[in-house]
Design a protein around this motif. Sequence first.
Motif, PDB file in Angstrom:
ATOM      1  N   GLU A 263     -64.595 -68.196 -10.490  1.00  0.00           N
ATOM      2  CA  GLU A 263     -65.594 -68.808  -9.607  1.00  0.00           C
ATOM      3  C   GLU A 263     -64.950 -69.667  -8.538  1.00  0.00           C
ATOM      4  O   GLU A 263     -64.099 -70.519  -8.820  1.00  0.00           O
ATOM      5  N   TYR A 264     -65.379 -69.469  -7.314  1.00  0.00           N
ATOM      6  CA  TYR A 264     -64.859 -70.198  -6.165  1.00  0.00           C
ATOM      7  C   TYR A 264     -65.559 -71.543  -6.001  1.00  0.00           C
ATOM      8  O   TYR A 264     -66.784 -71.631  -6.021  1.00  0.00           O
ATOM      9  N   MET A 265     -64.768 -72.618  -5.855  1.00  0.00           N
ATOM     10  CA  MET A 265     -65.273 -73.974  -5.607  1.00  0.00           C
ATOM     11  C   MET A 265     -66.307 -74.399  -6.633  1.00  0.00           C
ATOM     12  O   MET A 265     -67.432 -74.786  -6.299  1.00  0.00           O
ATOM     13  N   TRP A 273     -70.251 -68.504  -6.491  1.00  0.00           N
ATOM     14  CA  TRP A 273     -69.354 -67.718  -5.660  1.00  0.00           C
ATOM     15  C   TRP A 273     -68.269 -67.122  -6.543  1.00  0.00           C
ATOM     16  O   TRP A 273     -67.713 -67.801  -7.411  1.00  0.00           O
ATOM     17  N   VAL A 274     -67.951 -65.850  -6.333  1.00  0.00           N
ATOM     18  CA  VAL A 274     -66.942 -65.190  -7.136  1.00  0.00           C
ATOM     19  C   VAL A 274     -65.751 -64.823  -6.250  1.00  0.00           C
ATOM     20  O   VAL A 274     -65.921 -64.411  -5.099  1.00  0.00           O
ATOM     21  N   ILE A 275     -64.549 -65.043  -6.760  1.00  0.00           N
ATOM     22  CA  ILE A 275     -63.320 -64.694  -6.041  1.00  0.00           C
ATOM     23  C   ILE A 275     -62.947 -63.257  -6.379  1.00  0.00           C
ATOM     24  O   ILE A 275     -62.865 -62.890  -7.552  1.00  0.00           O
ATOM     25  N   THR A 276     -62.729 -62.457  -5.350  1.00  0.00           N
ATOM     26  CA  THR A 276     -62.398 -61.042  -5.555  1.00  0.00           C
ATOM     27  C   THR A 276     -60.882 -60.840  -5.523  1.00  0.00           C
ATOM     28  O   THR A 276     -60.138 -61.698  -5.033  1.00  0.00           O
ATOM     29  N   PRO A 277     -60.406 -59.700  -5.999  1.00  0.00           N
ATOM     30  CA  PRO A 277     -58.968 -59.412  -5.930  1.00  0.00           C
ATOM     31  C   PRO A 277     -58.428 -59.328  -4.509  1.00  0.00           C
ATOM     32  O   PRO A 277     -57.210 -59.401  -4.298  1.00  0.00           O
ATOM     33  N   ASP A 278     -59.328 -59.178  -3.509  1.00  0.00           N
ATOM     34  CA  ASP A 278     -58.887 -59.085  -2.121  1.00  0.00           C
ATOM     35  C   ASP A 278     -58.489 -60.425  -1.537  1.00  0.00           C
ATOM     36  O   ASP A 278     -57.899 -60.474  -0.453  1.00  0.00           O
ATOM     37  N   ASP A 279     -58.824 -61.502  -2.222  1.00  0.00           N
ATOM     38  CA  ASP A 279     -58.411 -62.816  -1.746  1.00  0.00           C
ATOM     39  C   ASP A 279     -56.884 -62.877  -1.804  1.00  0.00           C
ATOM     40  O   ASP A 279     -56.290 -62.685  -2.871  1.00  0.00           O
ATOM     41  N   LEU A 292     -59.582 -58.162 -16.435  1.00  0.00           N
ATOM     42  CA  LEU A 292     -60.314 -57.365 -15.454  1.00  0.00           C
ATOM     43  C   LEU A 292     -61.304 -58.254 -14.721  1.00  0.00           C
ATOM     44  O   LEU A 292     -62.239 -58.804 -15.324  1.00  0.00           O
ATOM     45  N   ASN A 293     -61.118 -58.415 -13.429  1.00  0.00           N
ATOM     46  CA  ASN A 293     -61.977 -59.252 -12.604  1.00  0.00           C
ATOM     47  C   ASN A 293     -63.322 -58.557 -12.406  1.00  0.00           C
ATOM     48  O   ASN A 293     -63.376 -57.431 -11.906  1.00  0.00           O
ATOM     49  N   ILE A 294     -64.417 -59.226 -12.782  1.00  0.00           N
ATOM     50  CA  ILE A 294     -65.739 -58.608 -12.646  1.00  0.00           C
ATOM     51  C   ILE A 294     -66.124 -58.421 -11.186  1.00  0.00           C
ATOM     52  O   ILE A 294     -67.064 -57.689 -10.883  1.00  0.00           O
ATOM     53  N   ALA A 295     -65.395 -59.085 -10.271  1.00  0.00           N
ATOM     54  CA  ALA A 295     -65.710 -58.971  -8.838  1.00  0.00           C
ATOM     55  C   ALA A 295     -64.962 -57.827  -8.169  1.00  0.00           C
ATOM     56  O   ALA A 295     -65.092 -57.643  -6.950  1.00  0.00           O
ATOM     57  N   THR A 296     -64.181 -57.061  -8.916  1.00  0.00           N
ATOM     58  CA  THR A 296     -63.459 -55.926  -8.344  1.00  0.00           C
ATOM     59  C   THR A 296     -64.439 -54.949  -7.695  1.00  0.00           C
ATOM     60  O   THR A 296     -65.426 -54.547  -8.310  1.00  0.00           O
ATOM     61  N   GLY A 297     -64.187 -54.607  -6.448  1.00  0.00           N
ATOM     62  CA  GLY A 297     -65.056 -53.673  -5.737  1.00  0.00           C
ATOM     63  C   GLY A 297     -66.026 -54.339  -4.789  1.00  0.00           C
ATOM     64  O   GLY A 297     -66.595 -53.665  -3.920  1.00  0.00           O
ATOM     65  N   LEU A 298     -66.231 -55.657  -4.933  1.00  0.00           N
ATOM     66  CA  LEU A 298     -67.110 -56.360  -4.010  1.00  0.00           C
ATOM     67  C   LEU A 298     -66.398 -56.553  -2.677  1.00  0.00           C
ATOM     68  O   LEU A 298     -65.191 -56.785  -2.636  1.00  0.00           O
ATOM     69  N   ALA A 299     -67.141 -56.476  -1.587  1.00  0.00           N
ATOM     70  CA  ALA A 299     -66.556 -56.618  -0.260  1.00  0.00           C
ATOM     71  C   ALA A 299     -66.375 -58.085   0.077  1.00  0.00           C
ATOM     72  O   ALA A 299     -67.301 -58.892  -0.053  1.00  0.00           O
ATOM     73  N   GLU A 304     -70.926 -64.760  -2.536  1.00  0.00           N
ATOM     74  CA  GLU A 304     -72.015 -65.414  -3.263  1.00  0.00           C
ATOM     75  C   GLU A 304     -72.761 -64.356  -4.077  1.00  0.00           C
ATOM     76  O   GLU A 304     -73.105 -63.285  -3.568  1.00  0.00           O
ATOM     77  N   VAL A 305     -72.995 -64.645  -5.349  1.00  0.00           N
ATOM     78  CA  VAL A 305     -73.675 -63.705  -6.239  1.00  0.00           C
ATOM     79  C   VAL A 305     -74.820 -64.411  -6.949  1.00  0.00           C
ATOM     80  O   VAL A 305     -74.887 -65.641  -6.997  1.00  0.00           O
ATOM     81  N   ASP A 306     -75.718 -63.621  -7.497  1.00  0.00           N
ATOM     82  CA  ASP A 306     -76.819 -64.177  -8.276  1.00  0.00           C
ATOM     83  C   ASP A 306     -76.336 -64.544  -9.675  1.00  0.00           C
ATOM     84  O   ASP A 306     -75.516 -63.828 -10.260  1.00  0.00           O
ATOM     85  N   PRO A 307     -76.858 -65.636 -10.235  1.00  0.00           N
ATOM     86  CA  PRO A 307     -76.489 -65.988 -11.609  1.00  0.00           C
ATOM     87  C   PRO A 307     -76.765 -64.855 -12.585  1.00  0.00           C
ATOM     88  O   PRO A 307     -75.995 -64.636 -13.523  1.00  0.00           O
ATOM     89  N   GLU A 308     -77.863 -64.137 -12.343  1.00  0.00           N
ATOM     90  CA  GLU A 308     -78.220 -63.036 -13.235  1.00  0.00           C
ATOM     91  C   GLU A 308     -77.145 -61.955 -13.246  1.00  0.00           C
ATOM     92  O   GLU A 308     -76.926 -61.293 -14.267  1.00  0.00           O
ATOM     93  N   TRP A 309     -76.484 -61.762 -12.094  1.00  0.00           N
ATOM     94  CA  TRP A 309     -75.425 -60.755 -12.008  1.00  0.00           C
ATOM     95  C   TRP A 309     -74.264 -61.128 -12.924  1.00  0.00           C
ATOM     96  O   TRP A 309     -73.727 -60.292 -13.648  1.00  0.00           O
TER      97      TRP A 309
END
Length: 422
Positions: A263-265, A273-279, A292-299, A304-309
């Motif tokens: 999580e970012y900040m 906010w989720v940090i992706t491998p592209d950072d 395994l980063n759950i944010a892999t594949g996000l642009a 920013e993501v929903d808590p439900e996600w």
Amino acid sequence: MNSMKTKALAGSLFSLLLLTLLALPATASDSAAESDILLSVLGNANEDGAIDMKDVEYTESIILGSGNRTQFADATGDNSIDMLDVTKIELIKLGKAKELTLVDGVGRQVNVALPVENIIPTDYRTTETLLALGTGDMIVGVDRAFHERMSEFGLTELPEVAMHGQSVDYEMVLTLKPDIVLLPLWQAENADEIAKNLPDTSVVVMGLASQKSIDSDLTTMGFVLGKEAEVNELLSWMQGYEVLVEERTKDLKAEDMPAFYYEYMSGGEEKWWVITPDDPSAGQVAEGTGGLNIATGLAGTSVEVDPEWVIEKNPDFMFADLMKGFDSGPGKTKEDMENLLGKVLSGRPGFEKVNAVKNNHVYLVDRDIIGGPRWVIGHIFFTKCMHPELFEDIDPAEIHKEYLKKFHNLEVAGTWAYPLPE
């Protein structure tokens, strides 16, 4: 008759020289070092980690047509490769060049007068990296964030000329007369405008705080500043721990790798906010750690993501990014971090169902051990949290103490990661 003999002899010598040069490698990559680290200075014709006779020979082979032109063979920067480039390379090799041209972290060609005596880093993490090379006597100005967030490194008497790479005080900088002003990567789009306001100053963009670029940018700046030995020592230290993680996790299978949410900040705004491998910094630090980063594949780099996600993804581990640098780090105790952990986890309905929370696998990570040379400390911390059985003999806190003592001669009490995995 003597004239004819002289011409014949000269022709023979030239033919011999031509045959010798034709035997040189046809491509720079053949003669370059195996490392991916690149010295981005014009004159590094064969694109290895040094400027030496090999570059002279390779440039001569380009002139004679047997070698392929490379990005850095044009030592004079005049868009032509000729004997002037050979002469320039020889001067650089001998330490007699009065100027060289580097290619900075975003591809800008910047001329730098030699020797470099005074520098101004406009970002606090860049300042830390430079201090690890023993450049304290060369730094004549810093950014305000350095005084606020890294006072343990000293330089308290130096004037503030910027704020985290932004709001550059041109009048102050011109008064201090630096040879080089260093900008972080995120100021790249403003670099040319800043350079216009700082005549007779080399404005250079360098990623000295980013895991993705630090090795090559350190190599380049070490060469420019005359700190090659110090750079080699720091790189060797960093790479030693990087290889350690790689060796101990290389046999992990996909089913052995837990999912994690970085999580970012954390603890800031009421957003997820989720940090992706592209950072290029934090995201890359978390890669290769056996998870395994759950944010892999996000642009994007932070999204920013929903808590439900996040709840639906049900990560096994959570790493909370402490970007601001005031609630963790120097002077902070385990009790302080325990209170901060409670704050980070508060106000998250439904999050108690996530595996990371149920199994007490939520960790706080200060950005100071993610950026700059300390990135390997965060790298090891991530790995040990997810695979403690592979790192029973490794203590990230002790590695942090080692870094501070070895490269800064400091002993600083504090907590940069919590809880430490057992």
